[in-house]
Write an enzyme that holds these catalytic residues in place. Structure first.
Site, short mmCIF file in Angstrom:
data_model
loop_
_atom_site.label_atom_id
_atom_site.label_comp_id
_atom_site.label_asym_id
_atom_site.label_seq_id
_atom_site.Cartn_x
_atom_site.Cartn_y
_atom_site.Cartn_z
N ASP A 1 15.43 72.82 24.51
CA ASP A 1 14.52 72.55 25.61
C ASP A 1 13.33 71.87 24.93
OD1 ASP A 1 13.61 74.14 28.53
OD2 ASP A 1 12.13 73.06 27.33
N SER A 2 12.83 70.78 25.48
CA SER A 2 11.85 69.99 24.70
C SER A 2 10.55 70.74 24.50
CB SER A 2 11.61 68.63 25.34
OG SER A 2 10.81 68.74 26.47
N SER A 3 10.31 71.80 25.27
CA SER A 3 9.08 72.57 24.99
C SER A 3 9.20 73.34 23.68
CB SER A 3 8.74 73.50 26.16
OG SER A 3 9.81 73.69 27.01
N THR B 1 17.05 69.11 30.32
CA THR B 1 17.73 69.40 31.57
C THR B 1 18.98 68.57 31.82
OG1 THR B 1 15.64 70.06 32.56
CG2 THR B 1 17.35 69.36 34.09
N THR C 1 12.26 66.45 29.54
CA THR C 1 11.14 65.64 30.05
C THR C 1 9.78 66.21 29.64
OG1 THR C 1 11.21 66.87 32.13
CG2 THR C 1 12.41 64.78 32.04
N ASP C 2 9.72 67.52 29.38
CA ASP C 2 8.40 68.14 29.19
C ASP C 2 7.59 67.50 28.06
OD1 ASP C 2 8.85 69.78 31.30
OD2 ASP C 2 9.35 71.57 30.13
#
Ligand code: ASP
Length: 486
Positions: free
Chosen positions: A73-75, A15, A105-106
Site C-alpha cells: 500500500d503506498s502509504s 488499489t 495513489t496515496d
C-alpha cells in the site's frame, strides 16, 4: 519506437491490483497478472502472453509484468522504495522502450517527483499510474488508467516521468493527489497536461522536455532527514523551534498565500534565521493548491531575509523530494543545495524571471528612449513599466547586432543578462542564432542561464544549431554540461 514496443509494467502495489479481504482491500500477489492475461484489451488471444491487440495507431504493444514482493500500500512506502524503482528501471533500461509503474495513489505524487530527480538524463517514457477502485471490481477506473498509461507509454516518446490519471498525462513532479474519493484524483495546477486522451491522443509536444544527451544515471535519494511543516495562524515560536532541530537538514515550509508568514513576530522569524544559520535548508512553498511564492509582501520578504529559499510554484511533494535528492549529494555544500533548490532541474518549477534591477535614471543609453516616451517628473511607475517592456527588447537587439559595449553597459547597470523577451528569447538565444560567439561568452560569463527555453521550447544551443553555427552550439552544450551538474 518500433512497431512492437516493449513496455515493462512494474506493479509495486496499490488499489489497482487489490483484492477484497475481510479487513478491507489488500494487495494480492498474482492477481493482476492473471486478470490482464484474460482481458481482451490487454491480450491478443492468438499471440504470446503480454501481446496487446493492434492499437488505433497500428502498433502492437508488448508488456511484461513484474510484481514487487511484498506488494505495498503506498502509504507504507519510503525512500528506499523510490530508489528500488529507479534502480530497476536503470537495470532494464536497454531491454524496454518504456516503463509503466502501477502504484498506490496515496503517495504516487511523491514517488513520481522523486523518480524524476533520481533518473538523470531519462530518455524513455516512465508513466506512473494506479486507480481509486481495483481492477477486480465491476465498475472501476483501473481499466481506463492502465490502458491509457500503456497506450501513451507504448506510442509516444515522452522522455519524462509522467503521471497518468483520468485521461491525462501530467508531468509527475507537478502533480498532487487532490481528491480522496473522486476518480479525477490528480491535478497539475501549475503546469498544463503533457497529453490528453480523448477520441485520439493529443500530446502537447511543445511542453515535453527534450531528449537528454548523456546516458541515464541513477542518483539515489539517501537523505531522510527532511520534513514539511504547514504554517497556521498562531503557530508558536516554541513549536517551530522544537521542530527545527537536528538531525533535520531540510524543511519545506508551507506558507500562506504567495509565501507569507506572520511578519510582526520577531520571535518566529528569529527561530527561522537561527535554523538557516545552523545549516538547515528551508524552502518556502505555498499551501495553496495553485499559484506561486513571490516576495511581494513584507512576510515573504522577511522569510527571504531569514535565509529561506523561495520555492516558486513547486508542489510541496516536489520540493520535499528535491530537497532530499540534493541533500543526498554529499559533494554539495549547504549553500549549493540552496542555490540548486531555486534552479529548475526537471521541469518541476517555473523559475521566476528576475525583474531588472536596472533603473533608467542611471543609464544614458535608455534614458533617451525613456524620456522621449515618458517625459516629465513624477511618473516613476510609468518609467518602470517602460523599462520592463523595453529592456529585454533592447538587450536582444544589441545581442543580434553583436553590440558588446551596449550589452556590457546595460549589464553593468544592473540588467539581468538573461532577460527574456515576449517570446521567451534571451539575448543568448539571439546572439547564438546570429553567430556572435563573443557575445555568448560574455553573457555566460555574466551568469546567463545556458538552457532557458523560448516559447517554442528551443534553447540557445538549438538556435545556434538551426542557424548552422556548430561551434557556438558545441560551446553552449559544453557550458550546459559543466554548469548543470545535477
Ligand atoms: N491506500 C492505497 C495506496 O496508496 C490507495 C490507492 O492505491 O489508491 O496504496
Amino acid at each position: 519506437m518500433t512497431d512492437e514496443p516493449r513496455v515493462l509494467v512494474m506493479y509495486v502495489g496499490g488499489t489497482i491490483g487489490m483484492q477484497r479481504t475481510p479487513r478491507g482491500y489488500a494487495p494480492e500477489p498474482g492477481l493482476l497478472g492473471g486478470l490482464l492475461g484474460r482481458m481482451a484489451q490487454f491480450q491478443d488471444p492468438e499471440r504470446p502472453r503480454g501481446t496487446m491487440p493492434v492499437s488505433q495507431f497500428g502498433r502492437v504493444v508488448r508488456w511484461h509484468l513484474e510484481e514487487y514482493s511484498p506488494l505495498l500500500d503506498s502509504s507504507n512506502m519510503d525512500m528506499a522504495d523510490w530508489v528500488r524503482m529507479a534502480e530497476e528501471i536503470a537495470r532494464l533500461y536497454d531491454e524496454f522502450d518504456a516503463f509503466v509503474i502501477l502504484h498506490g495513489t496515496d503517495t504516487m505524487a511523491y514517488s513520481a517527483s522523486a523518480l524524476s530527480f533520481m533518473l538523470r538524463n531519462l530518455g524513455k517514457p516512465v508513466v506512473i499510474t494506479g486507480s481509486q477502485i481495483p481492477l477486480i471490481e465491476n465498475r472501476n477506473d483501473a481499466l481506463d488508467n492502465l490502458l491509457g498509461a500503456l497506450t501513451v507509454a507504448g506510442h509516444f516518446h515522452i522522455p519524462e516521468v509522467g503521471l497518468y490519471f483520468h485521461h491525462k498525462l501530467m508531468r509527475g513532479n507537478r502533480t498532487r493527489k487532490m481528491d480522496a474519493s473522486g476518480l479525477d484524483a490528480f491535478q497539475s495546477t501549475n503546469f498544463p497536461p503533457l497529453a490528453e486522451v480523448g477520441i485520439g491522443v493529443d500530446v502537447a509536444w511543445h511542453r515535453v522536455r527534450r531528449m537528454p544527451r548523456g546516458p541515464l544515471v541513477v542518483r539515489p535519494i539517501t537523505e531522510s532527514n527532511v520534513a514539511a511543516l504547514r504554517v497556521f495562524p498562531g503557530i508558536t515560536a516554541d513549536i517551530l523551534g522544537n521542530f527545527l532541530q537536528p538531525p533535520l537538514r531540510g524543511v519545506v515550509l508551507e506558507t500562506f498565500g504567495a509565501g507569507n508568514v506572520p511578519d510582526i513576530r520577531p520571535d518566529f522569524l528569529d527561530v527561522l534565521r537561527r535554523a538557516t544559520e545552523a545549516g538547515i535548508v528551508i524552502v518556502n512553498c505555498t499551501q495553496c493548491p495553485r499559484g506561486t511564492v513571490k516576495p511581494d509582501y513584507v512576510g515573504g520578504r522577511a522569510l527571504a531575509e531569514a535565509g529561506v529559499v523561495g520555492g516558486a510554484d513547486m508542489t510541496p511533494e516536489a520540493a520535499l523530494t528535491k530537497l532530499a535528492y540534493l541533500l543526498s549529494r554529499s559533494e554539495l555544500s549547504v549553500d549549493e543545495v540552496r542555490r540548486w533548490m531555486a534552479v529548475d532541474l526537471r521541469g518541476e518549477m517555473t523559475v521566476p524571471v528576475e525583474r531588472p534591477r536596472f533603473d533608467f535614471a542611471d543609464s544614458r543609453f535608455v534614458r533617451g528612449v525613456a524620456s522621449a516616451l515618458a517625459p516629465g517628473e513624477g511618473q516613476l511607475e510609468v518609467r518602470r513599466e517602460i523599462n520592463r517592456a523595453l529592456l529585454p527588447v533592447v538587450m536582444c537587439a544589441a545581442a543580434s547586432h553583436g553590440d558588446l559595449p551596449t550589452l556590457r553597459a546595460l549589464v553593468e547597470e544592473g540588467a539581468a543578462p538573461d532577460l527574456p523577451d515576449y517570446d521567451g528569447r534571451t539575448p543568448l538565444h539571439v546572439a547564438a542564432a546570429n553567430g556572435h560567439g563573443e557575445i555568448c561568452r560574455f553573457l555566460i560569463g555574466q551568469g546567463a542561464g545556458v538552457v532557458p527555453r523560448d516559447r517554442w521550447g528551443h534553447t540557445p544551443e538549438d538556435a545556434a544549431r538551426a542557424a548552422g553555427h556548430g561551434a557556438i552550439a558545441r560551446m553552449l552544450s559544453g557550458a550546459a554540461v559543466s554548469g548543470e551538474g545535477t
